[in-house]
Design a protein around this motif. Structure first.
Motif, PDB file in Angstrom:
ATOM      1  N   ALA A   1     -32.095 -14.130  11.371  1.00 55.70           N
ATOM      2  CA  ALA A   1     -32.132 -15.024  12.538  1.00 55.70           C
ATOM      3  C   ALA A   1     -33.271 -14.723  13.499  1.00 55.70           C
ATOM      4  O   ALA A   1     -33.685 -13.577  13.675  1.00 55.70           O
ATOM      5  CB  ALA A   1     -30.805 -14.960  13.279  1.00 55.70           C
ATOM      6  N   ARG A   2     -33.758 -15.789  14.134  1.00 55.66           N
ATOM      7  CA  ARG A   2     -34.840 -15.683  15.111  1.00 55.66           C
ATOM      8  C   ARG A   2     -34.341 -15.129  16.444  1.00 55.66           C
ATOM      9  O   ARG A   2     -35.038 -14.404  17.137  1.00 55.66           O
ATOM     10  CB  ARG A   2     -35.487 -17.055  15.326  1.00 55.66           C
ATOM     11  CG  ARG A   2     -36.641 -17.017  16.306  1.00 55.66           C
ATOM     12  CD  ARG A   2     -37.335 -18.330  16.395  1.00 55.66           C
ATOM     13  NE  ARG A   2     -36.503 -19.301  17.102  1.00 55.66           N
ATOM     14  CZ  ARG A   2     -36.839 -20.556  17.285  1.00 55.66           C
ATOM     15  NH1 ARG A   2     -37.970 -21.015  16.813  1.00 55.66           N
ATOM     16  NH2 ARG A   2     -36.044 -21.373  17.924  1.00 55.66           N
ATOM     17  N   ASN A   3     -33.111 -15.459  16.824  1.00 58.08           N
ATOM     18  CA  ASN A   3     -32.603 -15.106  18.150  1.00 58.08           C
ATOM     19  C   ASN A   3     -31.432 -14.134  18.069  1.00 58.08           C
ATOM     20  O   ASN A   3     -30.610 -14.221  17.152  1.00 58.08           O
ATOM     21  CB  ASN A   3     -32.134 -16.371  18.881  1.00 58.08           C
ATOM     22  CG  ASN A   3     -33.266 -17.340  19.108  1.00 58.08           C
ATOM     23  OD1 ASN A   3     -34.332 -16.955  19.562  1.00 58.08           O
ATOM     24  ND2 ASN A   3     -33.036 -18.602  18.778  1.00 58.08           N
ATOM     25  N   PRO A   4     -31.323 -13.237  19.054  1.00 58.96           N
ATOM     26  CA  PRO A   4     -30.154 -12.362  19.120  1.00 58.96           C
ATOM     27  C   PRO A   4     -28.881 -13.206  19.141  1.00 58.96           C
ATOM     28  O   PRO A   4     -28.838 -14.265  19.756  1.00 58.96           O
ATOM     29  CB  PRO A   4     -30.328 -11.616  20.450  1.00 58.96           C
ATOM     30  CG  PRO A   4     -31.787 -11.703  20.746  1.00 58.96           C
ATOM     31  CD  PRO A   4     -32.247 -13.023  20.166  1.00 58.96           C
TER      32      PRO A   4
ATOM     33  N   ASP B   1     -31.710  -9.229  13.036  1.00 62.77           N
ATOM     34  CA  ASP B   1     -32.061  -7.825  12.825  1.00 62.77           C
ATOM     35  C   ASP B   1     -32.904  -7.361  14.005  1.00 62.77           C
ATOM     36  O   ASP B   1     -34.083  -7.705  14.111  1.00 62.77           O
ATOM     37  CB  ASP B   1     -32.839  -7.682  11.511  1.00 62.77           C
ATOM     38  CG  ASP B   1     -33.225  -6.256  11.186  1.00 62.77           C
ATOM     39  OD1 ASP B   1     -32.970  -5.343  12.007  1.00 62.77           O
ATOM     40  OD2 ASP B   1     -33.799  -6.049  10.101  1.00 62.77           O
ATOM     41  N   LYS B   2     -32.297  -6.588  14.908  1.00 63.95           N
ATOM     42  CA  LYS B   2     -33.008  -6.162  16.115  1.00 63.95           C
ATOM     43  C   LYS B   2     -34.181  -5.242  15.795  1.00 63.95           C
ATOM     44  O   LYS B   2     -35.085  -5.087  16.619  1.00 63.95           O
ATOM     45  CB  LYS B   2     -32.060  -5.504  17.105  1.00 63.95           C
ATOM     46  CG  LYS B   2     -31.455  -4.199  16.634  1.00 63.95           C
ATOM     47  CD  LYS B   2     -30.514  -3.648  17.679  1.00 63.95           C
ATOM     48  CE  LYS B   2     -29.881  -2.357  17.162  1.00 63.95           C
ATOM     49  NZ  LYS B   2     -28.939  -1.806  18.124  1.00 63.95           N
ATOM     50  N   LYS B   3     -34.211  -4.653  14.616  1.00 67.33           N
ATOM     51  CA  LYS B   3     -35.318  -3.780  14.225  1.00 67.33           C
ATOM     52  C   LYS B   3     -36.536  -4.570  13.738  1.00 67.33           C
ATOM     53  O   LYS B   3     -37.631  -4.034  13.657  1.00 67.33           O
ATOM     54  CB  LYS B   3     -34.870  -2.814  13.131  1.00 67.33           C
ATOM     55  CG  LYS B   3     -33.812  -1.836  13.601  1.00 67.33           C
ATOM     56  CD  LYS B   3     -33.377  -0.930  12.479  1.00 67.33           C
ATOM     57  CE  LYS B   3     -32.249  -0.021  12.949  1.00 67.33           C
ATOM     58  NZ  LYS B   3     -31.754   0.818  11.858  1.00 67.33           N
TER      59      LYS B   3
ATOM     60  N   ARG C   1     -40.340 -11.400  11.817  1.00 70.27           N
ATOM     61  CA  ARG C   1     -39.317 -12.443  11.936  1.00 70.27           C
ATOM     62  C   ARG C   1     -39.890 -13.825  11.628  1.00 70.27           C
ATOM     63  O   ARG C   1     -39.208 -14.679  11.074  1.00 70.27           O
ATOM     64  CB  ARG C   1     -38.753 -12.405  13.360  1.00 70.27           C
ATOM     65  CG  ARG C   1     -37.533 -13.210  13.590  1.00 70.27           C
ATOM     66  CD  ARG C   1     -36.900 -12.880  14.929  1.00 70.27           C
ATOM     67  NE  ARG C   1     -36.295 -11.543  14.861  1.00 70.27           N
ATOM     68  CZ  ARG C   1     -36.668 -10.509  15.600  1.00 70.27           C
ATOM     69  NH1 ARG C   1     -37.604 -10.619  16.500  1.00 70.27           N
ATOM     70  NH2 ARG C   1     -36.068  -9.341  15.453  1.00 70.27           N
ATOM     71  N   ASN C   2     -41.151 -14.047  11.974  1.00 70.13           N
ATOM     72  CA  ASN C   2     -41.771 -15.357  11.795  1.00 70.13           C
ATOM     73  C   ASN C   2     -42.753 -15.411  10.639  1.00 70.13           C
ATOM     74  O   ASN C   2     -43.485 -16.392  10.489  1.00 70.13           O
ATOM     75  CB  ASN C   2     -42.448 -15.784  13.095  1.00 70.13           C
ATOM     76  CG  ASN C   2     -41.423 -16.088  14.164  1.00 70.13           C
ATOM     77  OD1 ASN C   2     -40.601 -16.971  13.996  1.00 70.13           O
ATOM     78  ND2 ASN C   2     -41.439 -15.339  15.246  1.00 70.13           N
ATOM     79  N   ALA C   3     -42.759 -14.371   9.812  1.00 73.39           N
ATOM     80  CA  ALA C   3     -43.626 -14.347   8.634  1.00 73.39           C
ATOM     81  C   ALA C   3     -43.033 -15.222   7.535  1.00 73.39           C
ATOM     82  O   ALA C   3     -41.814 -15.453   7.484  1.00 73.39           O
ATOM     83  CB  ALA C   3     -43.789 -12.919   8.134  1.00 73.39           C
ATOM     84  N   SER C   4     -43.873 -15.700   6.656  1.00 71.83           N
ATOM     85  CA  SER C   4     -43.410 -16.585   5.581  1.00 71.83           C
ATOM     86  C   SER C   4     -42.322 -15.946   4.725  1.00 71.83           C
ATOM     87  O   SER C   4     -41.459 -16.636   4.191  1.00 71.83           O
ATOM     88  CB  SER C   4     -44.589 -17.031   4.708  1.00 71.83           C
ATOM     89  OG  SER C   4     -45.201 -15.919   4.102  1.00 71.83           O
ATOM     90  N   GLU C   5     -42.322 -14.621   4.629  1.00 77.44           N
ATOM     91  CA  GLU C   5     -41.312 -13.916   3.817  1.00 77.44           C
ATOM     92  C   GLU C   5     -39.910 -14.020   4.411  1.00 77.44           C
ATOM     93  O   GLU C   5     -38.925 -13.801   3.707  1.00 77.44           O
ATOM     94  CB  GLU C   5     -41.684 -12.431   3.665  1.00 77.44           C
ATOM     95  CG  GLU C   5     -42.950 -12.189   2.880  1.00 77.44           C
ATOM     96  CD  GLU C   5     -44.218 -12.325   3.718  1.00 77.44           C
ATOM     97  OE1 GLU C   5     -45.307 -12.299   3.112  1.00 77.44           O
ATOM     98  OE2 GLU C   5     -44.145 -12.468   4.966  1.00 77.44           O
TER      99      GLU C   5
END
Length: 78
Positions: A45-48, A54-56, A62-66
């Protein structure tokens, strides 16, 4: 960076083969007339508070294509 970069989006769309990422779905991501029917979805997920957040994970990761997939609107809601 709160949103995927242009490079990440290009990679994501090129890898999609213009199909929803859900194997049982045959919906196109972009219609023949150019209308974008798909939605960009984060695997983690993008948002908490979001599913699989994943907070780490860094914003770049988080926004990479992977960490992104393309789903049709119906599959994304499901």
């Amino acid at each position: 960076m709160k949103y995927p970069s242009e490079k990440s989006l290009k990679i994501l769309f090129s890898r999609s083969a213009n199909q929803c990422a859900l194997p049982s779905c045959e919906q196109q991501i972009v219609a023949d007339n150019g209308t974008v029917l798909g939605e960009i979805c984060h695997i983690k997920a993008r948002n908490p508070g979001g599913k699989r957040y994943d907070k780490k994970q860094t914003d770049i990761e988080r926004n990479a294509s992977e960490n992104l997939i393309l789903l049709c609107r119906n599959c994304h809601k499901i």
